[in-house]
Design a protein around this motif. Structure first.
Motif, PDB file in Angstrom:
ATOM      1  N   ALA A 141       0.835  -1.210   0.000  1.00  0.00           N
ATOM      2  CA  ALA A 141       0.000   0.000   0.000  1.00  0.00           C
ATOM      3  C   ALA A 141       0.868   1.257   0.000  1.00  0.00           C
ATOM      4  CB  ALA A 141      -0.921  -0.012   1.223  1.00  0.00           C
ATOM      5  N   MET A 142       2.050   1.165   0.588  1.00  0.00           N
ATOM      6  CA  MET A 142       2.937   2.331   0.615  1.00  0.00           C
ATOM      7  C   MET A 142       3.753   2.461  -0.667  1.00  0.00           C
ATOM      8  SD  MET A 142       4.234   2.049   4.533  1.00  0.00           S
ATOM      9  CE  MET A 142       5.132   3.572   4.638  1.00  0.00           C
ATOM     10  N   GLY A 143       3.579   1.525  -1.587  1.00  0.00           N
ATOM     11  CA  GLY A 143       4.294   1.600  -2.863  1.00  0.00           C
ATOM     12  C   GLY A 143       5.730   1.101  -2.766  1.00  0.00           C
ATOM     13  N   ARG A 159     -11.350  -0.860  -5.830  1.00  0.00           N
ATOM     14  CA  ARG A 159     -10.370  -0.086  -5.050  1.00  0.00           C
ATOM     15  C   ARG A 159      -9.387  -0.988  -4.299  1.00  0.00           C
ATOM     16  NH1 ARG A 159      -8.960   4.452  -6.371  1.00  0.00           N
ATOM     17  NH2 ARG A 159      -8.409   5.031  -4.251  1.00  0.00           N
ATOM     18  N   ALA A 160      -9.785  -2.255  -4.090  1.00  0.00           N
ATOM     19  CA  ALA A 160      -8.896  -3.147  -3.331  1.00  0.00           C
ATOM     20  C   ALA A 160      -7.902  -3.867  -4.241  1.00  0.00           C
ATOM     21  CB  ALA A 160      -9.727  -4.174  -2.568  1.00  0.00           C
ATOM     22  N   TYR A 161      -7.985  -3.633  -5.529  1.00  0.00           N
ATOM     23  CA  TYR A 161      -7.174  -4.407  -6.484  1.00  0.00           C
ATOM     24  C   TYR A 161      -5.661  -4.353  -6.222  1.00  0.00           C
ATOM     25  CZ  TYR A 161      -5.435  -6.453 -10.774  1.00  0.00           C
ATOM     26  OH  TYR A 161      -4.765  -7.249 -11.666  1.00  0.00           O
ATOM     27  N   PRO A 162      -5.095  -3.204  -5.852  1.00  0.00           N
ATOM     28  CA  PRO A 162      -3.633  -3.199  -5.651  1.00  0.00           C
ATOM     29  C   PRO A 162      -3.172  -4.228  -4.607  1.00  0.00           C
ATOM     30  CG  PRO A 162      -4.454  -0.964  -5.706  1.00  0.00           C
ATOM     31  CD  PRO A 162      -5.665  -1.865  -5.684  1.00  0.00           C
ATOM     32  N   GLU A 213      -6.792   3.053   2.225  1.00  0.00           N
ATOM     33  CA  GLU A 213      -7.153   4.448   2.501  1.00  0.00           C
ATOM     34  C   GLU A 213      -6.367   5.009   3.673  1.00  0.00           C
ATOM     35  OE1 GLU A 213     -11.422   4.936   2.618  1.00  0.00           O
ATOM     36  OE2 GLU A 213     -11.557   4.182   0.554  1.00  0.00           O
ATOM     37  N   VAL A 218      -3.357   4.169   4.567  1.00  0.00           N
ATOM     38  CA  VAL A 218      -1.996   4.449   4.097  1.00  0.00           C
ATOM     39  C   VAL A 218      -2.000   5.682   3.185  1.00  0.00           C
ATOM     40  CG1 VAL A 218      -0.101   3.551   2.682  1.00  0.00           C
ATOM     41  CG2 VAL A 218      -1.177   2.087   4.384  1.00  0.00           C
ATOM     42  N   GLY A 219      -3.039   5.789   2.325  1.00  0.00           N
ATOM     43  CA  GLY A 219      -3.159   6.956   1.441  1.00  0.00           C
ATOM     44  C   GLY A 219      -3.254   8.245   2.246  1.00  0.00           C
ATOM     45  N   GLU A 244       0.138   9.160   3.646  1.00  0.00           N
ATOM     46  CA  GLU A 244       1.016   9.653   2.586  1.00  0.00           C
ATOM     47  C   GLU A 244       0.620  11.076   2.188  1.00  0.00           C
ATOM     48  OE1 GLU A 244       1.262   6.808  -0.547  1.00  0.00           O
ATOM     49  OE2 GLU A 244       2.695   8.000  -1.694  1.00  0.00           O
ATOM     50  N   ARG A 245      -0.693  11.297   2.129  1.00  0.00           N
ATOM     51  CA  ARG A 245      -1.205  12.627   1.761  1.00  0.00           C
ATOM     52  C   ARG A 245      -0.720  13.670   2.766  1.00  0.00           C
ATOM     53  NH1 ARG A 245      -6.401  10.981   1.511  1.00  0.00           N
ATOM     54  NH2 ARG A 245      -7.157  11.947   3.410  1.00  0.00           N
ATOM     55  N   THR A 279      -9.775   4.461 -11.158  1.00  0.00           N
ATOM     56  CA  THR A 279      -9.312   3.247 -10.499  1.00  0.00           C
ATOM     57  C   THR A 279      -8.827   2.225 -11.521  1.00  0.00           C
ATOM     58  OG1 THR A 279     -10.879   3.705  -8.740  1.00  0.00           O
ATOM     59  CG2 THR A 279      -9.961   1.491  -8.794  1.00  0.00           C
ATOM     60  N   ARG A 328      -5.378   3.309 -12.345  1.00  0.00           N
ATOM     61  CA  ARG A 328      -4.491   3.125 -11.196  1.00  0.00           C
ATOM     62  C   ARG A 328      -4.154   1.637 -11.022  1.00  0.00           C
ATOM     63  NH1 ARG A 328      -6.303   2.459  -5.146  1.00  0.00           N
ATOM     64  NH2 ARG A 328      -7.281   0.779  -6.300  1.00  0.00           N
ATOM     65  N   LEU A 352      -7.198  10.329  -2.211  1.00  0.00           N
ATOM     66  CA  LEU A 352      -7.330   8.997  -1.600  1.00  0.00           C
ATOM     67  C   LEU A 352      -6.086   8.150  -1.870  1.00  0.00           C
ATOM     68  CD1 LEU A 352     -10.908   7.576  -2.308  1.00  0.00           C
ATOM     69  CD2 LEU A 352      -9.875   8.054  -0.087  1.00  0.00           C
ATOM     70  N   ARG A 398      -0.255   9.867  -5.303  1.00  0.00           N
ATOM     71  CA  ARG A 398       0.817   9.060  -5.877  1.00  0.00           C
ATOM     72  C   ARG A 398       0.733   8.853  -7.394  1.00  0.00           C
ATOM     73  NH1 ARG A 398       1.422   3.448  -3.601  1.00  0.00           N
ATOM     74  NH2 ARG A 398       1.334   4.498  -1.614  1.00  0.00           N
TER      75      ARG A 398
END
Ligand code: SF4
Ligand code: SF4
Ligand code: SF4
Lengths: 290, 368
Positions: free
Chosen positions: A167-169, A245-248, A275, A277-278, A281-282, B170, B173, B220, B224
């Protein structure tokens, strides 16, 4: 096309050392499944140690008896008996980066064990085998714990810590990887020597017997192709996963076996993590540039 | 300097909103290519520290043969010689004609990524003969990856995409093959002027809605994704680096851009070549100095003064917009001396999304 030695072969110890199999497994990292630590010691000379990357199966108590082997591989050790005194005794040898302490998802003391292990700075993990194997309520609690406690000191509780890293990339690993089902990396061999992606895919996506395995043929075969084209198919068909939205974190893993699998609760848990983690980061980016 | 070179006006695609569509296709000739590269060399000789970014555009540039690209590579050597390292070459393509052989021929020519158009709605994009563009696109993405050619996506925002902003965001992304996207609003040019496309054309308010909802997704995702214009507005507003903005928002394209048709006609950029208005002359008549002195350039340059003293005089967001793309203004109002049709939507976005994060940078601000 992957190179031969990109695969990690998850193989039971007897097969790894059996005559005739060594040639097939040449070039791969080996992930040994060990049921009986006595057998490990007995087979010592026949084990191709230079290729052994990981060993799963011994208990934390067994590990104490295997000191001569500690530095030879990464270890995934079961913590079964909830004996705090014994854990305290063993903790110094378990507190190394190459050791992960496994707690079964249905362990009645799951939560206590994870917290206690973490308080002793052990790397903890709850193995992920299929979508129903995780206690989602527990997973959610662990996520909060990892996010909050992890902000002040290192915490390692998988699969959550790996999810946070994604999630943090910091990496792009998904549930496929956390379940050792990366089609380009993982090969699973059952006790009878049949190869597949993982234990649960043995009948649905067989790659054939280990002794006859030819990787180029395997990669051209239907089972492999179905698995490896899955992600693209999700996008070409504009499936729900492609816009999820959960795909990553999920990569469609939850629905691979059963396209109708109700992933709603997983979805909530995973998106909440993403979210959170986002948001962190934001805030970090906004404060850094202000 | 950026040169958008139309390699051809022909295309194997039938995208309903194509702005470059021409009835009679035309391909770039070796003579025009030589002259264009000669102009690039002339520019580089005059500006010792400058670069030329050449974008091979169309139509569909991959329609041209491998042999043509091999010749183009030789022409680059012939015309630029030691200056060649200061020429960056990118491409804009639907990618569907990229084969391993063509990728190999392009290898020595391209130094920058291929920008490729893509859409979630298969009904708006297809290949001649009603074939699916998707299947070929995925195959071509694979070819590009194998050939180490980077790609980025250009997405035309139409009404369906506005309706599904979150889904569109999405999708990109999540997409494993896509790492950067530029979202541009659909405008009525070429096939985009046809009646069938009327339902897809968006208003200023809808563009604003897309920007606002897209920004929420960008937030959200922790700011990134490399999705323009969002990442560019982030750079300008949060990092105070307005130089990262695109041509449409920098207000300097009359100084920085050129568009050249396959027949050698020179315009301010590819969009003006699509519109076939404000032609400077041809590559055979004009050198760099004459282009720089061109009355068309002067006229476009004056736009900044006209707007900043007129309709955009009190706008606090001038440094982020500069009145938008002059070609957009021309298509809407028949003159470049007006803000674009996107003004109201862009302003709403600035106020709703950027304002809460701080006041805008002042007019004429440079990077921090
Ligand atoms: S959570 Fe469900 S819908 Fe989302 S990517 Fe995973 S399987 Fe697909
Ligand atoms: S006319 Fe518009 S598209 Fe062309 S360079 Fe200027 S701002 Fe960019
Ligand atoms: S937002 Fe509108 S008023 Fe402001 S600079 Fe842009 S076009 Fe002009």
């Amino acid at each position: 096309m992957m190179h031969v030695n990109d695969y990690t072969l998850n193989v039971p110890l007897p097969l790894a050392v059996a005559r005739g199999q060594a040639a097939t497994t040449d070039g791969h990292a080996l992930h040994l499944r060990v049921e009986d630590t006595g057998a490990l010691v007995k087979a010592n000379d026949a084990i191709p140690w230079q290729r052994v990357w990981e060993i799963t199966g011994p208990t934390i108590e067994d590990f104490a008896l295997l000191t001569a082997y500690h530095d030879r591989a990464r270890w995934n050790l079961w913590w079964k008996r909830f004996d705090v005194g014994r854990l305290l005794d063993l903790a110094p040898s378990l507190r190394r980066r190459t050791v992960t302490v496994l707690v079964a998802p249905d362990d009645p003391d799951l939560h206590e064990k994870l917290l206690l292990g973490d308080s002793l700075s052990l790397r903890m993990a709850v193995p992920l085998t299929d979508p129903d194997s995780q206690n989602l309520e527990e997973l959610n609690r662990v996520i909060s714990y990892v996010l909050i406690t992890g902000a002040t000191r290192p915490v390692h509780m998988d699969p959550v810590s790996s999810m946070v890293a994604t999630a943090m990339g910091h990496q792009d690993l998904t549930l496929w990887d956390f379940a050792d089902e990366n089609v380009h990396r993982n090969l699973f061999v059952d006790d009878a020597g049949q190869v597949s992606l993982s234990a649960r895919h043995l009948t649905t996506h067989p790659y054939g017997p280990l002794g006859e395995l030819n990787l180029e043929d395997m990669e051209r075969g239907t089972s492999y192709q179905r698995l490896s084209s899955y992600a693209q198919e999700l996008f070409v068909s504009r499936s729900e996963c492609a816009t999820c939205r959960a795909y990553p974190l999920c990569g469609g893993w939850l629905r691979y076996v059963d396209r109708g699998y109700d992933c709603e609760v997983w979805h909530l848990v995973l998106t909440a993590l993403l979210e959170a983690v986002g948001a962190t980061e934001r805030t970090r980016k906004l404060t850094r540039h202000r | 300097m950026v040169i958008i070179l139309k390699m051809t006006t022909a295309c194997n695609g039938t995208c309903v909103y194509c702005s470059a569509y021409k009835e009679k296709p035309q391909h770039l000739s070796v003579e025009v290519a030589r002259r264009v590269l000669g102009l690039a060399a002339e520019y580089l000789r005059a500006d010792r520290r400058g670069h030329v970014n050449l974008i091979l555009h169309g139509g569909e540039p991959l329609i041209l043969s491998r042999r043509f690209y091999a010749t183009f590579d030789k022409l680059m050597d012939e015309q630029l010689g030691a200056l060649r390292p200061r020429l960056n070459v990118a491409m804009q393509s639907n990618l569907t004609l990229l084969t391993p052989a063509k990728a190999a021929a392009l290898g020595p020519v391209l130094t920058r990524p291929i920008g490729t158009s893509y859409d979630l709605y298969p009904e708006v994009r297809s290949i001649r003969g009603n074939r699916s563009l998707d299947e070929r696109w995925y195959r071509a993405m694979h070819v590009a990856r194998e050939a180490n050619i980077d790609t980025g996506v250009v997405y035309v925002v139409h009404r369906k995409a506005v309706r599904d902003t979150e889904k569109v965001w999405t999708f990109f992304r999540n997409h494993p093959d896509i790492s950067s996207v530029r979202f541009n609003p659909l405008y009525a040019e070429g096939r985009g002027k046809c009646d069938e496309v009327a339902d897809l054309i968006i208003t200023a308010e809808q563009w604003g809605e897309f920007l606002i909802r897209g920004w929420r997704m960008y937030e959200l995702d922790g700011f990134r994704p490399s999705f323009a214009p969002f990442s560019e507005f982030f750079a300008a507003h949060i990092r105070r680096e307005p130089r990262r903005m695109s041509c449409a928002h920098k207000g300097r394209c009359h100084d920085t851009h050129l568009g050249i048709d396959p027949d050698g006609s020179i315009y301010n950029c590819g969009r003006w070549s699509d519109t076939q208005e404000l032609c400077y002359g041809t590559v055979f008549d004009l050198g760099i100095e004459e282009i720089e002195q061109s009355p068309v350039r002067r006229k476009l340059g004056e736009r900044q003064k006209v707007l900043s003293e007129g309709p955009c005089k009190d706008c606090q967001w001038w440094a982020y917009c500069h009145g938008g793309c002059p070609n957009d203004a021309y298509l809407e109002h028949g003159t470049v001396d007006a803000p674009t049709r996107w003004c109201a939507g862009t302003l709403a976005f600035f106020e709703q999304c950027l304002r809460p994060l701080g006041d805008p940078i002042g007019r004429g601000s440079r990077d921090r």
